[in-house]
Design an enzyme around this catalytic site. Structure first.
Site, PDB file in Angstrom:
ATOM      1  N   LYS A  78       0.846  -1.196   0.000  1.00  0.00           N
ATOM      2  CA  LYS A  78       0.000   0.000   0.000  1.00  0.00           C
ATOM      3  C   LYS A  78       0.881   1.245   0.000  1.00  0.00           C
ATOM      4  O   LYS A  78       1.907   1.290   0.696  1.00  0.00           O
ATOM      5  CB  LYS A  78      -0.905  -0.025   1.235  1.00  0.00           C
ATOM      6  CG  LYS A  78      -1.942   1.103   1.280  1.00  0.00           C
ATOM      7  CD  LYS A  78      -2.899   0.945   2.465  1.00  0.00           C
ATOM      8  CE  LYS A  78      -3.931   2.062   2.519  1.00  0.00           C
ATOM      9  NZ  LYS A  78      -4.848   1.970   3.673  1.00  0.00           N
ATOM     10  N   SER A 153      -9.870   2.176   2.688  1.00  0.00           N
ATOM     11  CA  SER A 153      -8.937   2.825   1.808  1.00  0.00           C
ATOM     12  C   SER A 153      -7.941   1.889   1.126  1.00  0.00           C
ATOM     13  O   SER A 153      -7.362   2.246   0.107  1.00  0.00           O
ATOM     14  CB  SER A 153      -8.165   3.887   2.598  1.00  0.00           C
ATOM     15  OG  SER A 153      -7.360   3.286   3.594  1.00  0.00           O
ATOM     16  N   SER A 177     -10.171  -0.094   6.961  1.00  0.00           N
ATOM     17  CA  SER A 177      -9.562  -0.046   5.623  1.00  0.00           C
ATOM     18  C   SER A 177      -8.900  -1.324   5.147  1.00  0.00           C
ATOM     19  O   SER A 177      -8.570  -1.430   3.974  1.00  0.00           O
ATOM     20  CB  SER A 177      -8.531   1.069   5.556  1.00  0.00           C
ATOM     21  OG  SER A 177      -9.181   2.278   5.289  1.00  0.00           O
TER      22      SER A 177
HETATM   23  N1  GLN Z   1     -13.263   4.664   5.858  1.00  0.00           N
HETATM   24  C1  GLN Z   1     -12.705   5.119   7.092  1.00  0.00           C
HETATM   25  C2  GLN Z   1     -12.214   6.542   6.943  1.00  0.00           C
HETATM   26  O1  GLN Z   1     -12.441   7.084   5.932  1.00  0.00           O
HETATM   27  C3  GLN Z   1     -11.606   4.200   7.524  1.00  0.00           C
HETATM   28  C4  GLN Z   1     -10.373   4.422   6.750  1.00  0.00           C
HETATM   29  C5  GLN Z   1      -9.232   3.623   7.240  1.00  0.00           C
HETATM   30  O2  GLN Z   1      -9.401   2.629   7.937  1.00  0.00           O
HETATM   31  N2  GLN Z   1      -8.051   4.075   6.893  1.00  0.00           N
HETATM   32  O3  GLN Z   1     -11.623   7.106   7.796  1.00  0.00           O
END
Ligand code: GLN
Length: 486
Positions: A78, A153, A177
Protein backbone atom coordinates in the site's frame (compact mmCIF):
# COMPACT_ATOMS: atom_id res chain seq x y z
CA UNK A 1 -0.17 -19.46 -13.48
CA UNK A 2 2.16 -18.88 -10.51
CA UNK A 3 0.42 -15.57 -9.74
CA UNK A 4 -2.73 -17.48 -8.79
CA UNK A 5 -1.05 -19.33 -5.94
CA UNK A 6 -1.31 -18.60 -2.23
CA UNK A 7 1.78 -17.92 -0.12
CA UNK A 8 1.94 -21.46 1.20
CA UNK A 9 1.40 -23.01 -2.25
CA UNK A 10 4.08 -20.86 -3.88
CA UNK A 11 6.52 -21.34 -0.99
CA UNK A 12 6.16 -25.11 -1.37
CA UNK A 13 6.79 -24.92 -5.12
CA UNK A 14 9.83 -22.71 -4.63
CA UNK A 15 11.22 -25.00 -1.94
CA UNK A 16 10.84 -28.01 -4.27
CA UNK A 17 12.56 -25.92 -6.98
CA UNK A 18 9.60 -26.52 -9.33
CA UNK A 19 9.54 -22.80 -10.06
CA UNK A 20 11.85 -19.87 -9.42
CA UNK A 21 11.11 -16.67 -7.54
CA UNK A 22 11.89 -14.79 -10.77
CA UNK A 23 9.22 -16.77 -12.61
CA UNK A 24 6.73 -16.08 -9.84
CA UNK A 25 7.48 -12.35 -9.87
CA UNK A 26 7.34 -12.28 -13.68
CA UNK A 27 4.01 -14.08 -13.59
CA UNK A 28 2.59 -11.31 -11.34
CA UNK A 29 4.06 -8.61 -13.61
CA UNK A 30 2.48 -10.24 -16.68
CA UNK A 31 -0.83 -10.47 -14.89
CA UNK A 32 -0.62 -6.78 -13.94
CA UNK A 33 0.12 -5.85 -17.56
CA UNK A 34 -3.02 -7.70 -18.57
CA UNK A 35 -5.52 -6.72 -15.89
CA UNK A 36 -4.36 -3.47 -14.34
CA UNK A 37 -5.18 -1.12 -17.23
CA UNK A 38 -8.79 -1.91 -16.29
CA UNK A 39 -8.52 -2.37 -12.52
CA UNK A 40 -5.91 0.25 -11.57
CA UNK A 41 -4.72 -1.38 -8.38
CA UNK A 42 -1.15 -0.17 -8.88
CA UNK A 43 0.09 3.41 -8.97
CA UNK A 44 3.52 2.21 -10.10
CA UNK A 45 5.62 -0.93 -10.31
CA UNK A 46 9.42 -0.98 -10.36
CA UNK A 47 9.79 -4.23 -12.30
CA UNK A 48 13.59 -4.16 -12.41
CA UNK A 49 13.83 -3.79 -8.63
CA UNK A 50 11.24 -6.55 -8.08
CA UNK A 51 13.05 -8.97 -10.38
CA UNK A 52 16.41 -8.15 -8.76
CA UNK A 53 14.92 -9.05 -5.34
CA UNK A 54 13.51 -12.24 -6.86
CA UNK A 55 16.98 -13.15 -8.18
CA UNK A 56 18.39 -12.69 -4.69
CA UNK A 57 15.69 -14.98 -3.36
CA UNK A 58 16.56 -17.56 -6.01
CA UNK A 59 20.21 -17.40 -5.00
CA UNK A 60 19.20 -17.95 -1.37
CA UNK A 61 16.90 -20.82 -2.37
CA UNK A 62 19.72 -22.38 -4.35
CA UNK A 63 22.03 -22.05 -1.35
CA UNK A 64 19.42 -23.91 0.71
CA UNK A 65 18.38 -20.97 2.92
CA UNK A 66 16.21 -21.93 5.89
CA UNK A 67 14.07 -20.02 8.37
CA UNK A 68 12.76 -17.55 5.78
CA UNK A 69 9.04 -18.29 5.56
CA UNK A 70 8.36 -15.77 2.76
CA UNK A 71 11.44 -16.43 0.64
CA UNK A 72 10.68 -15.38 -2.95
CA UNK A 73 7.02 -14.45 -2.30
CA UNK A 74 5.85 -11.28 -4.14
CA UNK A 75 4.06 -8.99 -1.66
CA UNK A 76 2.45 -5.75 -2.94
CA UNK A 77 2.64 -2.64 -0.76
CA UNK A 78 0.00 0.00 0.00
CA UNK A 79 1.25 3.46 -0.93
CA UNK A 80 1.25 4.58 2.72
CA UNK A 81 4.05 2.22 3.84
CA UNK A 82 7.61 3.49 3.35
CA UNK A 83 9.89 1.37 1.14
CA UNK A 84 13.45 2.65 0.74
CA UNK A 85 14.16 4.01 -2.73
CA UNK A 86 10.52 3.80 -3.84
CA UNK A 87 7.93 6.58 -4.28
CA UNK A 88 5.70 7.30 -1.27
CA UNK A 89 2.60 9.28 -2.19
CA UNK A 90 -0.22 8.07 0.09
CA UNK A 91 -2.60 8.42 -2.85
CA UNK A 92 -2.00 12.19 -2.72
CA UNK A 93 -0.52 14.86 -4.96
CA UNK A 94 1.08 16.68 -2.04
CA UNK A 95 4.09 14.39 -1.78
CA UNK A 96 5.06 15.09 -5.40
CA UNK A 97 8.15 13.14 -6.41
CA UNK A 98 9.01 12.13 -2.85
CA UNK A 99 11.03 8.93 -2.55
CA UNK A 100 11.31 7.20 0.83
CA UNK A 101 14.84 7.27 2.29
CA UNK A 102 14.12 4.37 4.66
CA UNK A 103 12.18 1.14 5.13
CA UNK A 104 9.19 0.88 7.45
CA UNK A 105 9.73 -1.71 10.17
CA UNK A 106 7.23 -4.08 8.53
CA UNK A 107 9.33 -3.85 5.35
CA UNK A 108 12.56 -4.68 7.20
CA UNK A 109 10.77 -7.64 8.75
CA UNK A 110 9.39 -8.83 5.42
CA UNK A 111 12.84 -8.51 3.86
CA UNK A 112 14.31 -10.56 6.71
CA UNK A 113 11.67 -13.22 5.98
CA UNK A 114 12.74 -13.23 2.33
CA UNK A 115 9.72 -11.54 0.70
CA UNK A 116 9.94 -9.72 -2.63
CA UNK A 117 8.38 -6.33 -1.95
CA UNK A 118 6.97 -4.60 -4.97
CA UNK A 119 4.50 -2.04 -6.29
CA UNK A 120 2.94 1.10 -4.93
CA UNK A 121 -0.69 0.17 -4.43
CA UNK A 122 -3.59 2.59 -4.85
CA UNK A 123 -5.56 3.92 -1.89
CA UNK A 124 -7.81 6.74 -0.76
CA UNK A 125 -5.72 9.85 -0.15
CA UNK A 126 -4.00 9.48 3.24
CA UNK A 127 -6.22 6.44 3.88
CA UNK A 128 -9.32 8.61 4.20
CA UNK A 129 -12.18 6.88 2.47
CA UNK A 130 -14.06 3.67 1.85
CA UNK A 131 -13.91 3.30 -1.93
CA UNK A 132 -10.50 4.49 -3.32
CA UNK A 133 -12.44 7.27 -5.05
CA UNK A 134 -10.49 9.75 -2.91
CA UNK A 135 -7.20 8.71 -4.54
CA UNK A 136 -5.63 11.67 -6.34
CA UNK A 137 -4.69 9.20 -9.07
CA UNK A 138 -8.18 7.89 -9.81
CA UNK A 139 -10.10 4.96 -8.31
CA UNK A 140 -9.37 1.24 -8.45
CA UNK A 141 -12.10 -1.07 -9.71
CA UNK A 142 -13.64 -4.17 -8.21
CA UNK A 143 -12.61 -7.30 -10.14
CA UNK A 144 -16.07 -8.81 -9.54
CA UNK A 145 -17.66 -5.88 -11.38
CA UNK A 146 -15.41 -3.07 -12.64
CA UNK A 147 -18.33 -0.62 -12.51
CA UNK A 148 -18.16 -0.96 -8.73
CA UNK A 149 -15.77 0.26 -6.06
CA UNK A 150 -13.39 -2.22 -4.39
CA UNK A 151 -13.81 -0.59 -0.96
CA UNK A 152 -11.17 1.47 0.76
CA UNK A 153 -8.94 2.83 1.81
CA UNK A 154 -6.77 -0.24 1.03
CA UNK A 155 -8.88 -0.86 -2.08
CA UNK A 156 -5.91 -1.30 -4.41
CA UNK A 157 -4.48 -4.01 -2.13
CA UNK A 158 -7.77 -5.93 -2.15
CA UNK A 159 -8.00 -5.67 -5.94
CA UNK A 160 -4.38 -6.78 -6.43
CA UNK A 161 -4.95 -9.87 -4.25
CA UNK A 162 -8.41 -10.72 -5.63
CA UNK A 163 -7.24 -10.35 -9.24
CA UNK A 164 -4.08 -12.42 -8.60
CA UNK A 165 -1.81 -9.50 -9.46
CA UNK A 166 0.25 -10.40 -6.39
CA UNK A 167 0.44 -13.28 -3.94
CA UNK A 168 -0.40 -11.14 -0.90
CA UNK A 169 -0.39 -7.54 0.24
CA UNK A 170 -0.11 -5.33 3.31
CA UNK A 171 -2.77 -2.70 3.96
CA UNK A 172 -3.48 -0.35 6.84
CA UNK A 173 -6.66 -0.09 8.87
CA UNK A 174 -7.77 2.96 10.87
CA UNK A 175 -11.51 2.30 10.85
CA UNK A 176 -11.90 -0.68 8.54
CA UNK A 177 -9.56 -0.05 5.62
CA UNK A 178 -8.23 -3.61 5.57
CA UNK A 179 -11.43 -5.51 6.41
CA UNK A 180 -13.96 -3.54 4.35
CA UNK A 181 -12.15 -3.80 0.97
CA UNK A 182 -11.25 -7.43 1.78
CA UNK A 183 -14.98 -8.13 2.23
CA UNK A 184 -16.02 -6.29 -0.93
CA UNK A 185 -13.39 -8.05 -3.07
CA UNK A 186 -13.79 -11.54 -1.57
CA UNK A 187 -10.42 -11.95 0.16
CA UNK A 188 -9.12 -12.21 3.74
CA UNK A 189 -8.11 -9.05 5.64
CA UNK A 190 -6.78 -8.98 9.20
CA UNK A 191 -6.45 -5.90 11.41
CA UNK A 192 -4.07 -6.71 14.26
CA UNK A 193 -4.53 -5.43 17.81
CA UNK A 194 -3.26 -1.88 18.30
CA UNK A 195 0.39 -2.24 19.24
CA UNK A 196 0.85 -5.70 17.73
CA UNK A 197 2.58 -4.38 14.57
CA UNK A 198 5.00 -1.45 14.45
CA UNK A 199 3.69 1.71 12.82
CA UNK A 200 7.21 3.03 12.15
CA UNK A 201 7.26 3.97 8.48
CA UNK A 202 3.46 3.93 8.15
CA UNK A 203 2.46 7.49 7.24
CA UNK A 204 0.13 8.47 10.09
CA UNK A 205 -3.55 9.16 9.53
CA UNK A 206 -4.94 8.75 13.07
CA UNK A 207 -2.12 7.51 15.26
CA UNK A 208 -4.24 5.99 18.03
CA UNK A 209 -6.21 3.89 15.52
CA UNK A 210 -3.82 2.96 12.67
CA UNK A 211 -2.48 -0.59 12.26
CA UNK A 212 -0.81 -2.38 9.36
CA UNK A 213 -2.10 -5.86 8.53
CA UNK A 214 -2.19 -8.67 5.96
CA UNK A 215 -4.55 -8.90 2.97
CA UNK A 216 -4.40 -12.41 1.56
CA UNK A 217 -6.09 -15.12 -0.49
CA UNK A 218 -6.79 -17.27 2.56
CA UNK A 219 -6.57 -17.40 6.35
CA UNK A 220 -3.40 -19.51 6.43
CA UNK A 221 -1.55 -16.82 4.48
CA UNK A 222 -2.82 -14.13 6.85
CA UNK A 223 -1.42 -16.15 9.77
CA UNK A 224 1.97 -16.46 8.05
CA UNK A 225 2.19 -12.80 7.13
CA UNK A 226 1.00 -11.61 10.54
CA UNK A 227 3.71 -13.67 12.22
CA UNK A 228 6.32 -12.10 9.96
CA UNK A 229 5.35 -8.46 10.67
CA UNK A 230 4.40 -8.60 14.38
CA UNK A 231 6.50 -7.73 17.38
CA UNK A 232 7.92 -4.99 19.52
CA UNK A 233 9.86 -2.20 17.86
CA UNK A 234 11.95 0.38 19.69
CA UNK A 235 11.10 2.81 16.86
CA UNK A 236 7.39 2.77 17.79
CA UNK A 237 6.67 3.58 21.43
CA UNK A 238 3.11 2.24 21.05
CA UNK A 239 4.23 -1.18 19.84
CA UNK A 240 3.83 -3.67 22.65
CA UNK A 241 6.42 -6.01 24.02
CA UNK A 242 4.35 -9.20 23.96
CA UNK A 243 5.73 -12.44 22.57
CA UNK A 244 4.62 -13.24 19.01
CA UNK A 245 2.90 -16.63 18.99
CA UNK A 246 3.17 -19.03 16.07
CA UNK A 247 -0.09 -18.00 14.42
CA UNK A 248 0.06 -20.93 12.01
CA UNK A 249 -0.30 -23.25 15.02
CA UNK A 250 -3.95 -22.10 15.19
CA UNK A 251 -4.70 -23.47 11.73
CA UNK A 252 -6.70 -26.69 11.62
CA UNK A 253 -7.71 -26.54 15.28
CA UNK A 254 -11.16 -27.72 16.34
CA UNK A 255 -13.81 -25.20 17.38
CA UNK A 256 -15.07 -27.39 20.22
CA UNK A 257 -15.61 -25.21 23.26
CA UNK A 258 -15.20 -21.91 21.39
CA UNK A 259 -17.71 -19.29 22.51
CA UNK A 260 -18.84 -16.73 19.94
CA UNK A 261 -21.02 -13.68 20.54
CA UNK A 262 -23.54 -12.38 18.04
CA UNK A 263 -24.08 -8.68 18.67
CA UNK A 264 -27.75 -7.81 18.27
CA UNK A 265 -26.89 -4.17 17.49
CA UNK A 266 -25.04 -5.30 14.35
CA UNK A 267 -27.83 -7.32 12.76
CA UNK A 268 -30.54 -4.71 12.17
CA UNK A 269 -30.86 -1.25 10.72
CA UNK A 270 -29.54 -0.68 7.22
CA UNK A 271 -28.17 -4.21 6.87
CA UNK A 272 -28.84 -5.63 3.41
CA UNK A 273 -31.05 -8.77 3.72
CA UNK A 274 -28.68 -10.89 1.61
CA UNK A 275 -25.78 -9.96 3.89
CA UNK A 276 -27.85 -10.72 6.96
CA UNK A 277 -28.76 -14.16 5.56
CA UNK A 278 -25.15 -14.94 4.68
CA UNK A 279 -23.98 -14.01 8.18
CA UNK A 280 -26.73 -16.05 9.81
CA UNK A 281 -25.77 -19.03 7.65
CA UNK A 282 -22.15 -18.52 8.71
CA UNK A 283 -23.20 -18.52 12.36
CA UNK A 284 -24.98 -21.85 11.85
CA UNK A 285 -21.87 -23.19 10.14
CA UNK A 286 -19.70 -22.13 13.09
CA UNK A 287 -22.17 -23.89 15.41
CA UNK A 288 -22.03 -27.05 13.35
CA UNK A 289 -18.24 -26.92 13.68
CA UNK A 290 -18.59 -27.05 17.45
CA UNK A 291 -18.70 -23.38 18.49
CA UNK A 292 -21.30 -22.19 20.95
CA UNK A 293 -22.99 -18.98 19.76
CA UNK A 294 -24.83 -16.66 22.13
CA UNK A 295 -26.37 -13.23 21.75
CA UNK A 296 -24.46 -10.35 23.30
CA UNK A 297 -25.04 -6.60 23.46
CA UNK A 298 -22.75 -3.71 22.59
CA UNK A 299 -25.00 -0.86 23.71
CA UNK A 300 -22.81 2.08 22.62
CA UNK A 301 -22.55 0.91 19.00
CA UNK A 302 -24.72 3.74 17.70
CA UNK A 303 -22.14 6.32 18.83
CA UNK A 304 -19.18 4.66 17.10
CA UNK A 305 -19.23 6.56 13.81
CA UNK A 306 -19.64 9.98 15.41
CA UNK A 307 -16.90 9.20 17.92
CA UNK A 308 -14.56 7.94 15.22
CA UNK A 309 -15.02 10.96 12.98
CA UNK A 310 -14.13 13.29 15.84
CA UNK A 311 -11.07 11.39 17.04
CA UNK A 312 -9.76 10.40 13.61
CA UNK A 313 -10.11 13.89 12.15
CA UNK A 314 -8.57 15.51 15.24
CA UNK A 315 -5.52 13.26 14.98
CA UNK A 316 -5.38 13.68 11.20
CA UNK A 317 -5.39 17.46 11.46
CA UNK A 318 -2.30 17.27 13.65
CA UNK A 319 -0.55 14.53 11.64
CA UNK A 320 -1.07 16.22 8.29
CA UNK A 321 0.36 19.55 9.48
CA UNK A 322 3.79 18.27 8.42
CA UNK A 323 2.87 18.44 4.73
CA UNK A 324 3.65 22.11 4.33
CA UNK A 325 5.77 22.39 1.18
CA UNK A 326 8.91 22.85 3.26
CA UNK A 327 9.71 19.39 4.52
CA UNK A 328 8.56 16.99 1.81
CA UNK A 329 7.39 16.65 -1.74
CA UNK A 330 5.53 19.19 -3.79
CA UNK A 331 5.82 22.95 -3.22
CA UNK A 332 3.91 25.92 -4.59
CA UNK A 333 6.03 29.04 -4.05
CA UNK A 334 4.62 32.04 -2.20
CA UNK A 335 5.71 35.57 -1.28
CA UNK A 336 6.29 34.45 2.32
CA UNK A 337 6.30 31.15 4.22
CA UNK A 338 2.61 31.39 5.16
CA UNK A 339 1.59 31.94 1.56
CA UNK A 340 3.83 29.06 0.46
CA UNK A 341 2.21 26.87 3.10
CA UNK A 342 -1.35 27.82 2.13
CA UNK A 343 -0.78 27.49 -1.59
CA UNK A 344 1.02 24.16 -1.25
CA UNK A 345 -1.70 22.66 0.94
CA UNK A 346 -4.47 24.21 -1.15
CA UNK A 347 -3.09 22.64 -4.31
CA UNK A 348 -1.76 19.40 -2.81
CA UNK A 349 -4.64 18.02 -0.73
CA UNK A 350 -7.89 16.71 -2.20
CA UNK A 351 -11.37 17.73 -0.99
CA UNK A 352 -11.93 14.90 1.50
CA UNK A 353 -8.56 15.46 3.19
CA UNK A 354 -9.31 19.18 3.46
CA UNK A 355 -12.74 18.45 4.90
CA UNK A 356 -11.18 16.27 7.59
CA UNK A 357 -8.41 18.73 8.45
CA UNK A 358 -11.01 21.47 8.88
CA UNK A 359 -13.26 19.23 10.98
CA UNK A 360 -10.34 18.01 13.08
CA UNK A 361 -9.02 21.51 13.66
CA UNK A 362 -12.49 22.59 14.71
CA UNK A 363 -13.02 19.83 17.28
CA UNK A 364 -9.61 20.58 18.81
CA UNK A 365 -10.06 24.34 18.94
CA UNK A 366 -10.41 26.08 22.26
CA UNK A 367 -14.03 26.22 23.36
CA UNK A 368 -14.93 23.09 21.36
CA UNK A 369 -12.27 20.72 22.68
CA UNK A 370 -14.29 19.79 25.76
CA UNK A 371 -17.58 19.60 23.91
CA UNK A 372 -16.33 17.36 21.11
CA UNK A 373 -12.86 15.89 21.44
CA UNK A 374 -12.86 15.19 25.16
CA UNK A 375 -16.41 13.85 25.01
CA UNK A 376 -15.51 11.58 22.11
CA UNK A 377 -12.61 10.19 24.13
CA UNK A 378 -15.01 9.40 26.97
CA UNK A 379 -17.44 7.66 24.62
CA UNK A 380 -14.50 5.75 23.17
CA UNK A 381 -13.88 4.35 26.65
CA UNK A 382 -17.54 3.30 26.91
CA UNK A 383 -17.30 1.53 23.55
CA UNK A 384 -14.16 -0.28 24.67
CA UNK A 385 -15.87 -1.24 27.93
CA UNK A 386 -18.80 -2.76 25.98
CA UNK A 387 -16.36 -5.08 24.26
CA UNK A 388 -14.37 -5.95 27.35
CA UNK A 389 -17.65 -6.86 29.08
CA UNK A 390 -18.70 -9.02 26.14
CA UNK A 391 -15.32 -10.73 26.10
CA UNK A 392 -15.89 -11.90 29.67
CA UNK A 393 -18.48 -14.27 28.15
CA UNK A 394 -17.21 -15.00 24.65
CA UNK A 395 -13.90 -15.57 22.86
CA UNK A 396 -14.86 -13.66 19.72
CA UNK A 397 -17.72 -11.66 18.24
CA UNK A 398 -19.22 -12.35 14.84
CA UNK A 399 -20.70 -9.56 12.67
CA UNK A 400 -21.11 -8.65 9.02
CA UNK A 401 -18.05 -6.72 7.75
CA UNK A 402 -20.11 -4.26 5.71
CA UNK A 403 -23.81 -3.33 5.58
CA UNK A 404 -23.99 -3.79 1.78
CA UNK A 405 -21.94 -5.40 -0.99
CA UNK A 406 -19.78 -3.23 -3.28
CA UNK A 407 -21.60 -0.15 -4.56
CA UNK A 408 -21.22 1.57 -7.91
CA UNK A 409 -18.47 4.12 -8.54
CA UNK A 410 -19.82 7.60 -7.93
CA UNK A 411 -22.86 6.36 -6.00
CA UNK A 412 -21.88 7.83 -2.63
CA UNK A 413 -19.43 10.53 -3.67
CA UNK A 414 -21.82 13.42 -3.28
CA UNK A 415 -22.73 12.51 0.29
CA UNK A 416 -19.80 12.00 2.67
CA UNK A 417 -22.10 10.84 5.48
CA UNK A 418 -23.42 7.97 3.35
CA UNK A 419 -19.81 7.02 2.66
CA UNK A 420 -18.94 7.16 6.38
CA UNK A 421 -21.85 4.84 7.23
CA UNK A 422 -20.16 2.08 5.26
CA UNK A 423 -17.74 1.65 8.17
CA UNK A 424 -20.40 1.10 10.77
CA UNK A 425 -19.32 -2.47 11.59
CA UNK A 426 -15.55 -2.04 11.35
CA UNK A 427 -14.87 1.20 13.22
CA UNK A 428 -15.50 0.07 16.82
CA UNK A 429 -12.68 -2.48 16.60
CA UNK A 430 -10.14 0.33 16.13
CA UNK A 431 -11.73 2.56 18.76
CA UNK A 432 -11.57 -0.30 21.27
CA UNK A 433 -8.05 -1.46 20.30
CA UNK A 434 -9.20 -4.96 19.33
CA UNK A 435 -8.21 -7.26 16.50
CA UNK A 436 -10.52 -8.21 13.64
CA UNK A 437 -10.59 -10.35 10.52
CA UNK A 438 -12.86 -10.45 7.48
CA UNK A 439 -13.31 -13.73 5.62
CA UNK A 440 -15.48 -14.45 2.56
CA UNK A 441 -18.90 -15.84 3.58
CA UNK A 442 -20.91 -15.90 0.36
CA UNK A 443 -22.16 -13.83 -2.54
CA UNK A 444 -25.12 -11.69 -3.38
CA UNK A 445 -27.18 -13.24 -6.19
CA UNK A 446 -27.67 -10.64 -8.86
CA UNK A 447 -25.16 -9.21 -9.44
CA UNK A 448 -22.81 -11.75 -7.88
CA UNK A 449 -20.67 -9.82 -5.38
CA UNK A 450 -18.63 -11.04 -2.40
CA UNK A 451 -19.87 -10.81 1.20
CA UNK A 452 -17.55 -10.66 4.21
CA UNK A 453 -17.92 -12.14 7.69
CA UNK A 454 -16.15 -10.22 10.44
CA UNK A 455 -14.76 -11.82 13.59
CA UNK A 456 -13.61 -9.50 16.36
CA UNK A 457 -11.22 -10.67 19.04
CA UNK A 458 -9.83 -9.58 22.40
CA UNK A 459 -6.67 -7.50 22.46
CA UNK A 460 -3.92 -9.90 21.33
CA UNK A 461 -6.55 -12.51 20.47
CA UNK A 462 -5.34 -12.96 16.89
CA UNK A 463 -4.71 -16.69 17.41
CA UNK A 464 -8.37 -17.20 18.33
CA UNK A 465 -9.53 -15.28 15.27
CA UNK A 466 -7.27 -17.31 13.01
CA UNK A 467 -8.50 -20.57 14.53
CA UNK A 468 -12.16 -19.62 14.02
CA UNK A 469 -11.72 -18.05 10.59
CA UNK A 470 -9.65 -20.94 9.29
CA UNK A 471 -12.11 -23.58 10.46
CA UNK A 472 -14.94 -21.63 8.84
CA UNK A 473 -13.00 -21.11 5.61
CA UNK A 474 -12.05 -24.76 5.30
CA UNK A 475 -15.69 -25.81 5.77
CA UNK A 476 -17.01 -23.45 3.07
CA UNK A 477 -16.37 -23.02 -0.66
CA UNK A 478 -16.22 -19.22 -0.86
CA UNK A 479 -12.47 -18.66 -0.79
CA UNK A 480 -12.01 -20.90 -3.81
CA UNK A 481 -14.06 -18.66 -6.12
CA UNK A 482 -12.12 -16.34 -8.41
CA UNK A 483 -13.27 -12.99 -9.76
CA UNK A 484 -14.60 -13.26 -13.35
CA UNK A 485 -12.22 -10.82 -14.99
CA UNK A 486 -12.70 -9.62 -18.52
N1 GLN B 1 -13.26 4.66 5.86
C1 GLN B 1 -12.70 5.12 7.09
C2 GLN B 1 -12.21 6.54 6.94
O1 GLN B 1 -12.44 7.08 5.93
C3 GLN B 1 -11.61 4.20 7.52
C4 GLN B 1 -10.37 4.42 6.75
C5 GLN B 1 -9.23 3.62 7.24
O2 GLN B 1 -9.40 2.63 7.94
N2 GLN B 1 -8.05 4.08 6.89
O3 GLN B 1 -11.62 7.11 7.80
Amino acid sequence: MLHQLTISELAAKLARREASAREAMQSCLDRIAKTDPQLHAFLSVDAADALAQADQADAALKAGATGKPLLGIPVAMKDVIAVKGQPLNCGSKILGKYVSPFDATVISKLRAAGAVIFGRVNMDEFAMGSSTENSAFGPSRNPWDPARIPGGSSGGCAVAVAADECIASLGSDTGGSIRQPAALCGIVGLKPTYGRVSRFGLVAYASSLDQIGPMTKNVGDAALLLGAISGHDSMDATSINEPVPDYTASLGQSLKGAKIGLAKEYMGGGLDPEISQAVQAAVRQLESLGAEVREISLPHTEYAIATYYIIATAEASANLARFDGVRYGARVEGADPIELYCKTRGAGFGPEVKRRIILGTYVLSSGYYDAYYLRAQKVRTLIRQDFLNAFKEVDAIVTPTTPTAAFKLGEKCADPLQMYLNDIFTISCNLAGLCGISVPCGFTKNPKLPIGLQLLGKPFGESTLIRLAHAYEQATPWHRERAPLA
